[in-house]
Design a protein around this motif. Sequence first.
Motif, PDB file in Angstrom:
ATOM      1  N   GLY A  49      40.159  50.733  44.478  1.00 53.22           N
ATOM      2  CA  GLY A  49      38.716  50.848  44.643  1.00 53.22           C
ATOM      3  C   GLY A  49      37.905  49.985  43.687  1.00 53.22           C
ATOM      4  O   GLY A  49      36.690  49.855  43.847  1.00 53.22           O
ATOM      5  N   PHE A  50      38.565  49.358  42.698  1.00 59.00           N
ATOM      6  CA  PHE A  50      37.857  48.550  41.706  1.00 59.00           C
ATOM      7  C   PHE A  50      38.278  47.087  41.751  1.00 59.00           C
ATOM      8  O   PHE A  50      37.848  46.289  40.914  1.00 59.00           O
ATOM      9  CB  PHE A  50      38.068  49.133  40.312  1.00 59.00           C
ATOM     10  N   GLN A  51      39.109  46.717  42.711  1.00 63.35           N
ATOM     11  CA  GLN A  51      39.512  45.322  42.848  1.00 63.35           C
ATOM     12  C   GLN A  51      38.358  44.493  43.404  1.00 63.35           C
ATOM     13  O   GLN A  51      37.465  45.002  44.053  1.00 63.35           O
ATOM     14  CB  GLN A  51      40.738  45.224  43.753  1.00 63.35           C
ATOM     15  N   ARG A  52      38.388  43.213  43.088  1.00 65.68           N
ATOM     16  CA  ARG A  52      37.378  42.244  43.520  1.00 65.68           C
ATOM     17  C   ARG A  52      35.977  42.573  42.981  1.00 65.68           C
ATOM     18  O   ARG A  52      34.976  42.252  43.607  1.00 65.68           O
ATOM     19  CB  ARG A  52      37.367  42.094  45.036  1.00 65.68           C
ATOM     20  N   GLN A  53      35.953  43.203  41.802  1.00 62.33           N
ATOM     21  CA  GLN A  53      34.673  43.511  41.157  1.00 62.33           C
ATOM     22  C   GLN A  53      34.604  42.918  39.743  1.00 62.33           C
ATOM     23  O   GLN A  53      33.715  43.250  38.981  1.00 62.33           O
ATOM     24  CB  GLN A  53      34.461  45.027  41.090  1.00 62.33           C
ATOM     25  N   GLY A  54      35.565  42.081  39.391  1.00 61.02           N
ATOM     26  CA  GLY A  54      35.562  41.431  38.085  1.00 61.02           C
ATOM     27  C   GLY A  54      36.337  42.162  37.005  1.00 61.02           C
ATOM     28  O   GLY A  54      36.465  41.654  35.892  1.00 61.02           O
ATOM     29  N   VAL A  55      36.882  43.330  37.309  1.00 62.64           N
ATOM     30  CA  VAL A  55      37.625  44.104  36.309  1.00 62.64           C
ATOM     31  C   VAL A  55      38.876  43.335  35.864  1.00 62.64           C
ATOM     32  O   VAL A  55      39.143  43.212  34.666  1.00 62.64           O
ATOM     33  CB  VAL A  55      38.014  45.499  36.849  1.00 62.64           C
ATOM     34  N   GLY A  56      39.631  42.818  36.805  1.00 64.01           N
ATOM     35  CA  GLY A  56      40.857  42.087  36.482  1.00 64.01           C
ATOM     36  C   GLY A  56      40.585  40.862  35.628  1.00 64.01           C
ATOM     37  O   GLY A  56      41.294  40.605  34.645  1.00 64.01           O
ATOM     38  N   LEU A  57      39.551  40.108  35.956  1.00 66.28           N
ATOM     39  CA  LEU A  57      39.207  38.916  35.183  1.00 66.28           C
ATOM     40  C   LEU A  57      38.772  39.298  33.769  1.00 66.28           C
ATOM     41  O   LEU A  57      39.170  38.650  32.799  1.00 66.28           O
ATOM     42  CB  LEU A  57      38.113  38.116  35.899  1.00 66.28           C
ATOM     43  N   GLN A  58      38.004  40.360  33.627  1.00 65.67           N
ATOM     44  CA  GLN A  58      37.608  40.825  32.292  1.00 65.67           C
ATOM     45  C   GLN A  58      38.825  41.244  31.481  1.00 65.67           C
ATOM     46  O   GLN A  58      38.921  40.953  30.281  1.00 65.67           O
ATOM     47  CB  GLN A  58      36.637  42.000  32.397  1.00 65.67           C
ATOM     48  N   MET A  59      39.764  41.915  32.135  1.00 62.74           N
ATOM     49  CA  MET A  59      40.968  42.354  31.435  1.00 62.74           C
ATOM     50  C   MET A  59      41.815  41.154  31.018  1.00 62.74           C
ATOM     51  O   MET A  59      42.344  41.121  29.901  1.00 62.74           O
ATOM     52  CB  MET A  59      41.771  43.308  32.316  1.00 62.74           C
ATOM     53  N   MET A  60      41.940  40.171  31.894  1.00 63.73           N
ATOM     54  CA  MET A  60      42.716  38.978  31.559  1.00 63.73           C
ATOM     55  C   MET A  60      42.075  38.221  30.401  1.00 63.73           C
ATOM     56  O   MET A  60      42.764  37.744  29.499  1.00 63.73           O
ATOM     57  CB  MET A  60      42.882  38.082  32.781  1.00 63.73           C
ATOM     58  N   THR A  61      40.767  38.113  30.415  1.00 64.79           N
ATOM     59  CA  THR A  61      40.052  37.424  29.339  1.00 64.79           C
ATOM     60  C   THR A  61      40.264  38.133  28.007  1.00 64.79           C
ATOM     61  O   THR A  61      40.525  37.487  26.987  1.00 64.79           O
ATOM     62  CB  THR A  61      38.548  37.324  29.676  1.00 64.79           C
ATOM     63  N   ALA A  62      40.172  39.458  28.004  1.00 68.26           N
ATOM     64  CA  ALA A  62      40.394  40.235  26.778  1.00 68.26           C
ATOM     65  C   ALA A  62      41.832  40.075  26.294  1.00 68.26           C
ATOM     66  O   ALA A  62      42.085  39.938  25.090  1.00 68.26           O
ATOM     67  CB  ALA A  62      40.058  41.704  27.018  1.00 68.26           C
ATOM     68  N   MET A  63      42.793  40.086  27.218  1.00 72.76           N
ATOM     69  CA  MET A  63      44.199  39.921  26.866  1.00 72.76           C
ATOM     70  C   MET A  63      44.430  38.550  26.245  1.00 72.76           C
ATOM     71  O   MET A  63      45.077  38.420  25.211  1.00 72.76           O
ATOM     72  CB  MET A  63      45.078  40.087  28.109  1.00 72.76           C
ATOM     73  N   GLU A  64      43.880  37.513  26.864  1.00 77.80           N
ATOM     74  CA  GLU A  64      44.036  36.155  26.340  1.00 77.80           C
ATOM     75  C   GLU A  64      43.435  36.036  24.938  1.00 77.80           C
ATOM     76  O   GLU A  64      44.037  35.432  24.053  1.00 77.80           O
ATOM     77  CB  GLU A  64      43.341  35.156  27.258  1.00 77.80           C
ATOM     78  N   ARG A  65      42.262  36.593  24.747  1.00 76.32           N
ATOM     79  CA  ARG A  65      41.590  36.528  23.443  1.00 76.32           C
ATOM     80  C   ARG A  65      42.449  37.215  22.369  1.00 76.32           C
ATOM     81  O   ARG A  65      42.641  36.681  21.280  1.00 76.32           O
ATOM     82  CB  ARG A  65      40.208  37.166  23.544  1.00 76.32           C
ATOM     83  N   HIS A  66      42.979  38.386  22.702  1.00 73.75           N
ATOM     84  CA  HIS A  66      43.797  39.104  21.725  1.00 73.75           C
ATOM     85  C   HIS A  66      45.094  38.340  21.435  1.00 73.75           C
ATOM     86  O   HIS A  66      45.497  38.221  20.272  1.00 73.75           O
ATOM     87  CB  HIS A  66      44.092  40.525  22.213  1.00 73.75           C
ATOM     88  N   ALA A  67      45.748  37.819  22.457  1.00 73.23           N
ATOM     89  CA  ALA A  67      46.975  37.041  22.258  1.00 73.23           C
ATOM     90  C   ALA A  67      46.692  35.802  21.411  1.00 73.23           C
ATOM     91  O   ALA A  67      47.466  35.456  20.514  1.00 73.23           O
ATOM     92  CB  ALA A  67      47.581  36.653  23.606  1.00 73.23           C
ATOM     93  N   SER A  68      45.577  35.141  21.666  1.00 72.71           N
ATOM     94  CA  SER A  68      45.185  33.967  20.884  1.00 72.71           C
ATOM     95  C   SER A  68      44.919  34.352  19.437  1.00 72.71           C
ATOM     96  O   SER A  68      45.327  33.646  18.508  1.00 72.71           O
ATOM     97  CB  SER A  68      43.955  33.311  21.508  1.00 72.71           C
TER      98      SER A  68
END
Length: 114
Positions: A49-68
């Motif tokens: 119910g939350f797909q295609r609303q930007g949640v996945g992209l926000q999560m990926m961005t946060a993951m990348e930032r933390h890994a970096s």
Amino acid sequence: MRRQASDPGHFTLLAEIRQEGQGTIIGETRYAYDAAARHGDFAISVADGFQRQGVGLQMMTAMERHASDLGHEMIAAETARVNAEMRGLAKKAGFEDTGLGDWQSVHLAKRLSR
């Protein structure tokens, strides 16, 4: 977004929505760093119910930032060739198909900026 970690090279990000004082997890990203391969692998899941609303992209961005922030230089994932949603999300996030997948899977990777 909440982060859970027991080891700095392994962490989980949770996306949560709060309604009427109740929290419901709507997404999860798990990340694990492979020191020998010198890259991190991740998996991501977002509730239907939350797909295609930007949640996945926000999560990926946060993951990348933390890994970096941890000093990691590259992250990767593998998905099924038929998983058009994940392939589209990964492309939007700047991942490239490495060509290392097989007839059923696609291997995606992204170099992280510091």
